[in-house]
Scaffold this active site. Structure first.
Site, PDB file in Angstrom:
ATOM      1  N   GLU A  40       0.993  -1.343  -0.054  1.00  0.00           N
ATOM      2  CA  GLU A  40      -0.161  -0.165   0.080  1.00  0.00           C
ATOM      3  C   GLU A  40       1.081   1.202   0.131  1.00  0.00           C
ATOM      4  O   GLU A  40       2.115   1.251   0.600  1.00  0.00           O
ATOM      5  CB  GLU A  40      -0.825  -0.124   1.239  1.00  0.00           C
ATOM      6  CG  GLU A  40      -1.682   1.278   1.619  1.00  0.00           C
ATOM      7  CD  GLU A  40      -2.502   1.276   3.050  1.00  0.00           C
ATOM      8  OE1 GLU A  40      -3.418   1.667   2.925  1.00  0.00           O
ATOM      9  OE2 GLU A  40      -1.797   0.491   3.674  1.00  0.00           O
ATOM     10  N   LYS A 111      -9.937   0.412  -1.512  1.00  0.00           N
ATOM     11  CA  LYS A 111      -9.814   0.111   0.150  1.00  0.00           C
ATOM     12  C   LYS A 111     -11.065   0.171   0.762  1.00  0.00           C
ATOM     13  O   LYS A 111     -11.549   1.551   0.640  1.00  0.00           O
ATOM     14  CB  LYS A 111      -8.879   0.710   0.727  1.00  0.00           C
ATOM     15  CG  LYS A 111      -8.564   0.499   2.172  1.00  0.00           C
ATOM     16  CD  LYS A 111      -7.463   1.187   3.057  1.00  0.00           C
ATOM     17  CE  LYS A 111      -6.977   0.722   4.214  1.00  0.00           C
ATOM     18  NZ  LYS A 111      -5.985   1.308   4.859  1.00  0.00           N
ATOM     19  N   CYS A 147      -4.471  -3.436   3.778  1.00  0.00           N
ATOM     20  CA  CYS A 147      -4.151  -2.960   5.148  1.00  0.00           C
ATOM     21  C   CYS A 147      -5.159  -3.297   6.108  1.00  0.00           C
ATOM     22  O   CYS A 147      -5.254  -4.337   6.605  1.00  0.00           O
ATOM     23  CB  CYS A 147      -3.650  -1.660   5.238  1.00  0.00           C
ATOM     24  SG  CYS A 147      -2.459  -1.170   6.643  1.00  0.00           S
TER      25      CYS A 147
END
Length: 269
Positions: A40, A111, A147
């Protein structure tokens, strides 16, 4: 299938980060990988402004990654920032995007779960995505996650139900007491509760390079790993930058799903 995880430490400069990506992508190809995962925030490290560098998927940064993937005949997954819907009309947020590109692959994932935790508010600058994304490489289906997503099992299950036998997690994990342990634990848990391989690729720990942390921005702890569908860590790194290779025996997924049919036995409430 041979895969590689590039545990790097990015900075503010987009060109420098692209050069880093190219260096590790070439090394991955030389090592026989068919797919390489970058972390990321590969485009620019957290702790820097994002709105001024966000660009569409047909912009120059993604374009260079795409050209490199084509040149090397290698699938590349890397984190970048694209304009959010609000920013298109003069607002102030971006999307935290994973680009997946290479032979037969062209997709992206925004995300979904934003990191509003441990004193950091990602939602101040980032607009959440809404949909799971999977893609195929040589008949193998991969799911994407970023993440903080790793704390939410439902996304990984959704990817598996869409056919994923490998889940990719690209991260820039926040440092702090117990945080590296949580990253490692969650990587193993998501593998077991979806009976998929998990490729957990994070930014390296800047402290290993003498870079002091500034503020609460999540800039990486390292400990990238390849985890089997049984939760075994097959390959792993420590906090320093490095390139990890792993050969995935995809028959293990079928074995795991026969012995541990958690997807078949699940109940929706």
């Amino acid at each position: 299938m041979r895969v590689a995880l590039a545990q790097v430490i990015t900075g503010r400069d987009l060109a420098d980060n692209l050069r880093l990506l190219e260096e590790y992508a070439r090394r991955a190809k030389e090592g026989g990988a068919e797919l390489v995962v970058f972390p990321e925030a590969m485009m620019r490290a957290f702790g820097n402004s994002l709105l001024d560098i966000a660009e569409p998927l047909d912009g120059p940064w993604a374009g260079r990654v795409r050209e490199l993937a084509e040149e090397l005949q290698l699938v590349i997954v890397a984190g970048m920032f694209t304009p959010g819907a609000a920013s298109d009309s003069g607002g102030g947020r971006v999307r935290n995007t994973l680009l997946a590109t290479g032979p037969g692959v062209e997709t992206s994932y925004d995300k979904i779960h934003l990191f509003d935790a441990f004193g950091f508010a990602e939602s101040d600058t980032v607009e959440a995505g809404t949909d799971p994304v999977t893609f195929d490489v040589g008949g193998v289906t991969f799911g994407l996650a970023t993440c903080y997503d790793i704390r939410f099992p439902a996304l990984f299950t959704a990817n598996a139900l869409r056919g994923a036998v490998v889940n990719i997690v690209a991260a820039s994990w926040g440092a702090g007491p117990g945080k590296a342990d949580q990253w490692q634990l969650l990587s193993r848990a998501r593998a077991v509760d979806t009976t998929t391989f998990v490729l957990a690729c994070g930014q390296g720990d800047p402290a290993t390079q003498g870079i002091e942390a500034k503020g609460t921005a999540p800039t990486g702890v390292g400990y990238s790993a390849v985890v089997s569908p049984f939760g075994q860590v097959l390959e792993a790194l420590d906090g320093e930058p490095g390139l990890l290779f792993a050969d995935l025996d995809l028959a293990v997924v079928e074995e795991a799903r026969q012995k541990l049919p958690v997807l078949a036995n699940r109940r929706d409430f």
